[in-house]
Structures are given as C-alpha cells and as structure tokens.
Scaffold this active site. Structure first.
Site, PDB file in Angstrom:
ATOM      1  N   ARG A 106       0.874  -1.181   0.000  1.00 32.73           N
ATOM      2  CA  ARG A 106       0.000   0.000   0.000  1.00 32.73           C
ATOM      3  C   ARG A 106       0.901   1.218   0.000  1.00 32.73           C
ATOM      4  NH1 ARG A 106      -5.461   1.095   3.403  1.00 32.73           N
ATOM      5  NH2 ARG A 106      -6.144  -0.319   1.749  1.00 32.73           N
ATOM      6  N   HIS A 133      -7.296   0.740  -6.584  1.00 31.85           N
ATOM      7  CA  HIS A 133      -7.496  -0.155  -5.429  1.00 31.85           C
ATOM      8  C   HIS A 133      -8.070  -1.478  -5.973  1.00 31.85           C
ATOM      9  CE1 HIS A 133      -7.796  -1.429  -1.445  1.00 31.85           C
ATOM     10  NE2 HIS A 133      -8.712  -0.634  -0.944  1.00 31.85           N
TER      11      HIS A 133
HETATM   12  N1  NVA Z   1     -10.071   6.606  -1.339  1.00 32.79           N
HETATM   13  C1  NVA Z   1      -9.770   6.072  -0.044  1.00 32.79           C
HETATM   14  C2  NVA Z   1      -9.975   4.605  -0.025  1.00 32.79           C
HETATM   15  C3  NVA Z   1      -9.749   3.951   1.321  1.00 32.79           C
HETATM   16  C4  NVA Z   1      -9.941   2.468   1.285  1.00 32.79           C
HETATM   17  C5  NVA Z   1      -8.337   6.425   0.295  1.00 32.79           C
HETATM   18  O1  NVA Z   1      -7.469   6.348  -0.580  1.00 32.79           O
HETATM   19  O2  NVA Z   1      -8.091   6.798   1.442  1.00 32.79           O
HETATM   20  N1   CP Z   2     -11.369  -0.589   2.091  1.00 33.12           N
HETATM   21  C1   CP Z   2     -10.110  -0.620   2.545  1.00 33.12           C
HETATM   22  O1   CP Z   2      -9.138  -0.777   1.816  1.00 33.12           O
HETATM   23  O2   CP Z   2     -10.040  -0.479   3.897  1.00 33.12           O
HETATM   24  P1   CP Z   2      -8.711  -0.319   4.727  1.00 33.12           P
HETATM   25  O3   CP Z   2      -8.148   1.048   4.430  1.00 33.12           O
HETATM   26  O4   CP Z   2      -9.149  -0.454   6.164  1.00 33.12           O
HETATM   27  O5   CP Z   2      -7.749  -1.394   4.341  1.00 33.12           O
END
Ligand code: NVA
Ligand code: CP
Length: 313
Positions: A106, A133
C-alpha cells in the site's frame, strides 16, 4: 486439495492486468472458497506486507487469508524497517524476493509498485495506491455477482471523488461490460489515463462522467461511494468538504435508483458526509458483505498467483 488454474498473472498492480475470463475465474474461486466447496494449502508461503498508509480491512484480510491457508505474513512496516529510511525500492525488492513468496504493498504512487514489480522475482500485489485499489474492486464485483447473479445490463453509479476506488471501478466496468457512471464535482474527475485504458479495454464501454448525482443514480442497480478526503489529503479536508457538499448518498438519492438497488462503500466511512447513517444501515446496504468478501477474493487471488508452485507440490 483443489486444482487451481494457472492464469499466468505475474503481478496484480491493476485490474487491467487480468482478462475478463481470469476476473470471472477469481470471483468463482472466491465464491467456492467462501462456501467451503474447495480448499488448498499455502503452507510455508510468506506474504510480506509493506503498508505506507493505514489499513484495517486490507491488512487484516490478507493476514487472515494467509493464516487460514496455512501460510504466514510478515509486517514490513516502513517505520520499523529500512524502507522508511529511504532504502531504494530496487534493493528492498531484490532482498524481499529472497525471503518472501509475494508482497502486498500500500503506497501513494502507483510508480512505486511498478518499480517493485520490475525488480522483484515474486508477485507484487497492489493493496491501494492513489491511482487504484484493485483488490477492493475484486470484492466489490463478487458482492455484485452474489446479489444480481451476473453483470448483464447492470448500472453502477459512483458518487464522490474520481480517484483510486472510482478508477478501479471504471476499469472493471470496461472489463466486465457494466455501465459505470461517476458523479463528481468539477475538478475531481477520474484520471485521464485510466479513462483511456478503459477505452482500450473496451472501445464501446459505457462510462458516464457527470457532475449531477441524481442523473448518475437514476434507475441504477448499484450506488457506491467513498470518502471525500482520501489518505494523504488530510490537510485539504476543509476544502474538500466544501467541494463535495451534496455528493452524499442519502435516502433522496437512493430513491432515484432502482427499488432493489444495493449500496456499497469500500469503508472506512464518514457517516453524515459521503453517506448517511440511515443509508449505510438500510436494507439496501451491502457494505459488510462487501468487506467480508475482501478475505475471499484475496484468498482466490493468492491461489492463482501461486498456482504454478501449488501444481508442483
Ligand atoms: N479513497 C480512499 C480509499 C480507502 C480504502 C483512500 O485512498 O483513502
Ligand atoms: N477498504 C479498505 O481498503 O479499507 P482499509 O483502508 O481499512 O484497508
């Protein structure tokens, strides 16, 4: 032990890395795993987790996925490894390739993952970047398939920021043939390269970009939203709250959709902003089924990434 098809997927950086058939295979495998109709073992396999941003669902579902399959994960948190000190990706990738069997990352920049994949001899999995994602999208479309049985004639309307989650939905819409409509304020449209890629995947794809949430949600089967301020945008939160006022899934917007429409949210949610408490708790909401499906699709993804090795065992 079930036989897993070798899909020849080296890395999973984007949903566009997989064909429609491979996508459907992963969803079917996930469903079979969920219903305990198949099993396989990843014993002795180690998944490294490099998470530069916070995570609950993605991190825990990967940890539980590996643990249930007999493998393990190792936390390569940048703040406690040399990654945070700035060790080069090309060095980390080559060293980790000698210890681990795959790495889920990530990060902010999609290019970091591309760099990891260049130097790594083991699969790299995108656990979220600012651009995409893809693991989330696998779970989203398993949830949709469970609800509607397939993807024919479906309309998915995303209300919110045209960034990572929306970008992945657009790519999946093109791969699976679903009409994806994005309602976002001016200045928050999805990434141009993602839109171009969607047109390369399917020149006849049905993407609609609008600034009007009601127009986007009219007669829709699936309403989807995500936070207004993503991770890394905390300093811009007040401005984004102003820009996104009105881009909220509430009961009025839900009524524009089809009667049996479902509501999805990748979570975490800010109730009262992008979605109301009432909607997230409503009978239309599938957000917790969606969150559960993270686990099943990631197990299926891991199985396909390791399929060649599993076949030899
Ligand atoms: N758009 C959000 C998704 C979190 C799962 C982010 O990048 O923080
Ligand atoms: N939806 C998702 O990726 O959640 P987290 O940020 O908790 O991993």
């Amino acid at each position: 032990m079930s036989k897993i098809k070798n899909l020849n997927i080296k890395h999973f950086l984007s949903n566009s890395d997989i064909s429609k058939n491979d996508f459907l295979y992963i969803l079917d495998l996930a469903k079979n795993l969920k219903e305990k109709k198949c099993e396989f073992s990843l014993s002795n396999k180690v998944l490294g987790l490099i998470f530069t941003k916070s995570s609950t669902r993605t991190r825990v579902s990967f940890q539980v996925a590996m643990s249930r399959l007999g493998g393990t994960t190792i936390d390569l948190n940048p703040s406690t490894s040399q990654i945070g000190r700035g060790e080069l990706i090309k060095d980390t990738a080559r060293v980790m390739s000698r210890y681990c069997d795959a790495i889920a990352i990530r990060s902010y920049d999609q290019n970091d993952l591309i760099e990891y994949s260049k130097w790594s001899s083991i699969p790299i999995i995108n656990a979220l970047t600012d651009l995409e994602h893809p693991c989330q999208a696998l779970a989203d479309f398993l949830t949709i398939k469970e609800e509607f049985g397939g993807f024919e004639e479906l309309v998915l309307s995303f209300v919110g920021d045209g960034n990572n989650v929306a970008n992945s939905l657009i790519l999946c819409g093109a791969i699976l043939g679903i009409e994806v409509r994005i309602a976002c304020p001016k200045g928050f449209k999805p990434n141009k390269e993602i839109l171009n890629k969607a047109f390369e995947i399917d020149p006849n794809n049905k993407i609609v970009i609008t600034h009007d949430p009601e127009e986007a949600c009219f007669n829709s089967n699936i309403l989807y939203t995500d936070v207004w301020s993503s991770m890394g945008e905390e300093d811009d939160k007040d401005n984004k709250d102003k820009s996104f006022a009105g881009y909220s899934i509430d009961n009025i917007l839900l009524k524009k959709a089809k009667k049996d429409a479902i509501v999805l949210h990748c979570l975490p949610a800010y109730r009262g902003k992008e979605i109301t408490d009432e909607v997230i708790e409503s009978k239309n909401s599938r957000v917790f089924e969606q969150a559960e499906n993270r686990l099943h699709v990631q197990q299926a993804l891991l199985a396909t990434l390791f399929s060649e090795q599993l076949a030899k065992e």
